[in-house]
Design a protein around this motif. Structure first.
Motif, PDB file in Angstrom:
ATOM      1  N   ALA A  65       0.865  -1.183   0.000  1.00  0.00           N
ATOM      2  CA  ALA A  65       0.000   0.000   0.000  1.00  0.00           C
ATOM      3  C   ALA A  65       0.901   1.231   0.000  1.00  0.00           C
ATOM      4  CB  ALA A  65      -0.935   0.007   1.212  1.00  0.00           C
ATOM      5  N   CYS A  66       0.431   2.301  -0.641  1.00  0.00           N
ATOM      6  CA  CYS A  66       1.230   3.532  -0.737  1.00  0.00           C
ATOM      7  C   CYS A  66       0.462   4.662  -0.062  1.00  0.00           C
ATOM      8  CB  CYS A  66       1.488   3.858  -2.208  1.00  0.00           C
ATOM      9  SG  CYS A  66       2.694   5.180  -2.474  1.00  0.00           S
ATOM     10  N   CYS A  67       1.100   5.357   0.874  1.00  0.00           N
ATOM     11  CA  CYS A  67       0.419   6.365   1.693  1.00  0.00           C
ATOM     12  C   CYS A  67       0.869   7.775   1.335  1.00  0.00           C
ATOM     13  CB  CYS A  67       0.672   6.085   3.171  1.00  0.00           C
ATOM     14  SG  CYS A  67      -0.033   4.510   3.726  1.00  0.00           S
ATOM     15  N   TRP A  68      -0.091   8.726   1.417  1.00  0.00           N
ATOM     16  CA  TRP A  68       0.135  10.088   0.946  1.00  0.00           C
ATOM     17  C   TRP A  68      -0.414  11.122   1.925  1.00  0.00           C
ATOM     18  CZ3 TRP A  68       2.944  10.427  -3.456  1.00  0.00           C
ATOM     19  CH2 TRP A  68       2.980   9.296  -4.289  1.00  0.00           C
ATOM     20  N   ASP A  69       0.187  12.312   1.923  1.00  0.00           N
ATOM     21  CA  ASP A  69      -0.416  13.475   2.560  1.00  0.00           C
ATOM     22  C   ASP A  69      -1.521  13.983   1.643  1.00  0.00           C
ATOM     23  OD1 ASP A  69       1.561  13.290   4.490  1.00  0.00           O
ATOM     24  OD2 ASP A  69       2.692  15.042   3.788  1.00  0.00           O
ATOM     25  N   LEU A  70      -2.528  14.627   2.229  1.00  0.00           N
ATOM     26  CA  LEU A  70      -3.589  15.236   1.424  1.00  0.00           C
ATOM     27  C   LEU A  70      -3.416  16.739   1.281  1.00  0.00           C
ATOM     28  CD1 LEU A  70      -6.981  13.518   2.316  1.00  0.00           C
ATOM     29  CD2 LEU A  70      -5.714  13.444   0.172  1.00  0.00           C
ATOM     30  N   GLY A  71      -2.761  17.361   2.213  1.00  0.00           N
ATOM     31  CA  GLY A  71      -2.583  18.808   2.175  1.00  0.00           C
ATOM     32  C   GLY A  71      -1.863  19.260   3.421  1.00  0.00           C
ATOM     33  N   SER A  72      -1.715  20.561   3.566  1.00  0.00           N
ATOM     34  CA  SER A  72      -0.919  21.087   4.681  1.00  0.00           C
ATOM     35  C   SER A  72      -1.716  21.177   5.986  1.00  0.00           C
ATOM     36  CB  SER A  72      -0.372  22.470   4.319  1.00  0.00           C
ATOM     37  OG  SER A  72      -1.423  23.357   3.989  1.00  0.00           O
ATOM     38  N   LYS A  73      -3.028  21.104   5.920  1.00  0.00           N
ATOM     39  CA  LYS A  73      -3.858  21.234   7.126  1.00  0.00           C
ATOM     40  C   LYS A  73      -4.076  19.859   7.754  1.00  0.00           C
ATOM     41  CE  LYS A  73      -4.692  25.684   6.659  1.00  0.00           C
ATOM     42  NZ  LYS A  73      -4.122  26.667   7.598  1.00  0.00           N
ATOM     43  N   THR A  74      -3.563  19.683   8.960  1.00  0.00           N
ATOM     44  CA  THR A  74      -3.747  18.428   9.684  1.00  0.00           C
ATOM     45  C   THR A  74      -4.048  18.743  11.146  1.00  0.00           C
ATOM     46  OG1 THR A  74      -1.437  18.189  10.393  1.00  0.00           O
ATOM     47  CG2 THR A  74      -2.014  17.339   8.198  1.00  0.00           C
ATOM     48  N   PHE A  75      -4.309  17.709  11.935  1.00  0.00           N
ATOM     49  CA  PHE A  75      -4.563  17.937  13.360  1.00  0.00           C
ATOM     50  C   PHE A  75      -3.338  18.552  14.026  1.00  0.00           C
ATOM     51  CE2 PHE A  75      -2.422  13.866  13.647  1.00  0.00           C
ATOM     52  CZ  PHE A  75      -1.769  13.894  14.869  1.00  0.00           C
ATOM     53  N   ARG A  76      -2.147  18.333  13.464  1.00  0.00           N
ATOM     54  CA  ARG A  76      -0.939  18.917  14.051  1.00  0.00           C
ATOM     55  C   ARG A  76      -0.877  20.433  13.827  1.00  0.00           C
ATOM     56  NH1 ARG A  76       0.701  13.882  12.153  1.00  0.00           N
ATOM     57  NH2 ARG A  76       1.438  12.492  13.811  1.00  0.00           N
ATOM     58  N   THR A  77      -1.328  20.905  12.669  1.00  0.00           N
ATOM     59  CA  THR A  77      -1.336  22.361  12.446  1.00  0.00           C
ATOM     60  C   THR A  77      -2.390  23.027  13.320  1.00  0.00           C
ATOM     61  OG1 THR A  77      -2.783  22.077  10.510  1.00  0.00           O
ATOM     62  CG2 THR A  77      -0.417  22.244  10.101  1.00  0.00           C
ATOM     63  N   GLU A  78      -3.425  22.284  13.696  1.00  0.00           N
ATOM     64  CA  GLU A  78      -4.410  22.831  14.632  1.00  0.00           C
ATOM     65  C   GLU A  78      -3.812  22.950  16.031  1.00  0.00           C
ATOM     66  OE1 GLU A  78      -7.926  20.475  14.484  1.00  0.00           O
ATOM     67  OE2 GLU A  78      -8.314  20.889  12.360  1.00  0.00           O
ATOM     68  N   GLN A  79      -2.934  21.989  16.391  1.00  0.00           N
ATOM     69  CA  GLN A  79      -2.285  22.035  17.704  1.00  0.00           C
ATOM     70  C   GLN A  79      -1.179  23.088  17.748  1.00  0.00           C
ATOM     71  OE1 GLN A  79      -1.086  17.840  17.947  1.00  0.00           O
ATOM     72  NE2 GLN A  79      -2.481  17.562  19.665  1.00  0.00           N
ATOM     73  N   PHE A  80      -0.487  23.267  16.627  1.00  0.00           N
ATOM     74  CA  PHE A  80       0.676  24.164  16.572  1.00  0.00           C
ATOM     75  C   PHE A  80       0.733  24.761  15.168  1.00  0.00           C
ATOM     76  CE2 PHE A  80       5.465  24.681  16.224  1.00  0.00           C
ATOM     77  CZ  PHE A  80       5.556  25.716  17.146  1.00  0.00           C
ATOM     78  N   ALA A  81       0.292  26.025  15.066  1.00  0.00           N
ATOM     79  CA  ALA A  81       0.101  26.646  13.740  1.00  0.00           C
ATOM     80  C   ALA A  81       1.379  26.668  12.899  1.00  0.00           C
ATOM     81  CB  ALA A  81      -0.434  28.066  13.917  1.00  0.00           C
ATOM     82  N   ALA A  82       2.540  26.717  13.563  1.00  0.00           N
ATOM     83  CA  ALA A  82       3.801  26.810  12.829  1.00  0.00           C
ATOM     84  C   ALA A  82       4.337  25.464  12.357  1.00  0.00           C
ATOM     85  CB  ALA A  82       4.862  27.485  13.707  1.00  0.00           C
ATOM     86  N   TYR A  83       3.596  24.379  12.669  1.00  0.00           N
ATOM     87  CA  TYR A  83       4.059  23.044  12.285  1.00  0.00           C
ATOM     88  C   TYR A  83       4.301  22.979  10.781  1.00  0.00           C
ATOM     89  CZ  TYR A  83       4.153  17.952  11.776  1.00  0.00           C
ATOM     90  OH  TYR A  83       4.530  16.665  11.469  1.00  0.00           O
ATOM     91  N   LYS A  84       5.514  22.596  10.396  1.00  0.00           N
ATOM     92  CA  LYS A  84       5.951  22.525   8.996  1.00  0.00           C
ATOM     93  C   LYS A  84       5.789  23.856   8.263  1.00  0.00           C
ATOM     94  CE  LYS A  84       5.674  17.563   8.195  1.00  0.00           C
ATOM     95  NZ  LYS A  84       5.177  16.450   7.354  1.00  0.00           N
ATOM     96  N   GLY A  85       5.697  24.938   9.037  1.00  0.00           N
ATOM     97  CA  GLY A  85       5.503  26.254   8.430  1.00  0.00           C
ATOM     98  C   GLY A  85       6.730  26.775   7.706  1.00  0.00           C
ATOM     99  N   ASN A  86       7.847  26.105   7.878  1.00  0.00           N
ATOM    100  CA  ASN A  86       9.089  26.514   7.217  1.00  0.00           C
ATOM    101  C   ASN A  86       9.269  25.860   5.857  1.00  0.00           C
ATOM    102  OD1 ASN A  86       9.341  23.979   8.376  1.00  0.00           O
ATOM    103  ND2 ASN A  86      11.494  24.219   8.918  1.00  0.00           N
ATOM    104  N   ARG A  87       8.313  25.027   5.438  1.00  0.00           N
ATOM    105  CA  ARG A  87       8.449  24.321   4.166  1.00  0.00           C
ATOM    106  C   ARG A  87       8.128  25.259   3.003  1.00  0.00           C
ATOM    107  NH1 ARG A  87       7.963  18.530   4.985  1.00  0.00           N
ATOM    108  NH2 ARG A  87       8.941  18.159   7.010  1.00  0.00           N
ATOM    109  N   SER A  88       8.952  25.215   1.984  1.00  0.00           N
ATOM    110  CA  SER A  88       8.681  26.015   0.788  1.00  0.00           C
ATOM    111  C   SER A  88       7.648  25.300  -0.072  1.00  0.00           C
ATOM    112  CB  SER A  88       9.971  26.238  -0.002  1.00  0.00           C
ATOM    113  OG  SER A  88      10.570  24.997  -0.326  1.00  0.00           O
TER     114      SER A  88
END
Length: 299
Positions: A65-88
């Motif tokens: 099986a192959c797993c993917w992200d769907l987008g930048s909004k996840t439960f982690r960005t709800e917990q910490f808005a800056a999560y992965k915020g440094n990604r271009s």
């Protein structure tokens, strides 16, 4: 190439995001972007298949099986808005290839798995927890965070530089190399943070100090129960950043309870050669047809 004997069923869980980005940047670094005659960029597709199929040949899974992200909004960005915020932003040439790689997986009969609000890591963690009771599970990734998922029937395959170079982690090899149990990976990240994912951990505590503390006290909870035994400097740093320590540990922990529809039998690797060959002909990748040995038999 050494092929592991396939004496029983095994599941390969592919970190699609890790393979795709690795494949894109490995080839884009040369300055040449492979394209079809129509102009569709395909360098990430081609590189992805080289990494992926090499691992399939080496580890010989019966299910994938192959797993993917769907987008930048996840439960982690709800917990910490800056999560992965440094990604271009993803490069323009990579964006259309995301869907094409998923189409390639479809042509191979391999399920593409994702879940709104969660990352590929969480899908992998959930499927590993689900399937490891019935079969050996291999996780193909470049992300060392995945080492927290290692257990007696789940191994993490870390891709190293170049094709066919891997470090395979079991509980035993993880302990031998890093002196850590899988759960301690989360405690380590909670203390030192993760610059790649953009959460800080405890300010002023780096990897060396974090590792020393985890090895000495076993876990973050063990450290917090023994604050009186720490140097004044370390204790002050931890007490000043206690909330961020707990939050960072939450951000580092891969969820293994995501609601996913993924039937074990649907993951069985059974190639339809004509279908696979047609897809790579469409992408103008005759060389892949050749080295996969999937030339259509009805020609």
């Amino acid at each position: 190439m050494t092929v592991i004997p396939n004496s029983k069923d095994s599941m390969l869980l592919v970190d699609g995001m890790a393979l795709m980005f690795r494949a894109y940047y490995a080839s884009a670094a040369t300055g040449y972007i492979r394209r079809t005659k129509a102009g569709l960029p395909t360098n990430a597709v081609y590189g992805f298949m080289r990494y992926f199929w090499d691992a399939v040949q080496k580890f010989n899974p019966t299910h994938i099986a192959c797993c993917w992200d769907l987008g930048s909004k996840t439960f982690r960005t709800e917990q910490f808005a800056a999560y992965k915020g440094n990604r271009s932003e993803a490069p323009d040439e990579l964006i259309p290839q995301f869907a094409v790689i998923q189409e390639v997986m479809d042509s191979l009969g391999i399920p593409n798995i994702s879940a709104p609000g969660f990352e590929a890591d969480d899908c992998i963690g959930t499927l590993a927890a689900r399937f490891c009771e019935q079969m050996d599970v291999y996780i193909l990734t470049g992300d060392h965070d995945m080492l927290q998922l290692v257990n007696e029937t789940t191994s993490v395959i870390i891709m190293k530089k170049g094709h066919g170079n891997y470090s395979v982690y079991t509980p035993q090899s993880l302990m031998e190399e890093k002196q850590l149990a899988p759960a301690q990976i989360v405690d380590l990240k909670g203390l030192m943070g993760d610059t790649s994912d953009n959460y800080p951990g405890v300010r002023g505590i780096g990897e060396k100090t974090a590792l020393k503390l985890v090895l000495e006290f076993g876990s973050v909870d063990g450290i917090l129960s023994n604050l009186d035994k720490l140097s004044k400097s370390i204790r002050t740093k931890i007490e000043a950043d206690l909330d961020m320590l707990h939050l960072s540990r939450q951000l580092a922990e891969i969820r293994c309870d995501v609601e996913l529809v993924c039937d074990q039998e649907a993951c069985r690797l059974e190639l339809n050669h004509a279908q696979v060959a047609a897809k790579f002909e469409e992408l103008e990748m005759a060389s892949i047809i050749n080295w996969m040995g999937v030339a259509a038999t009805n020609e």
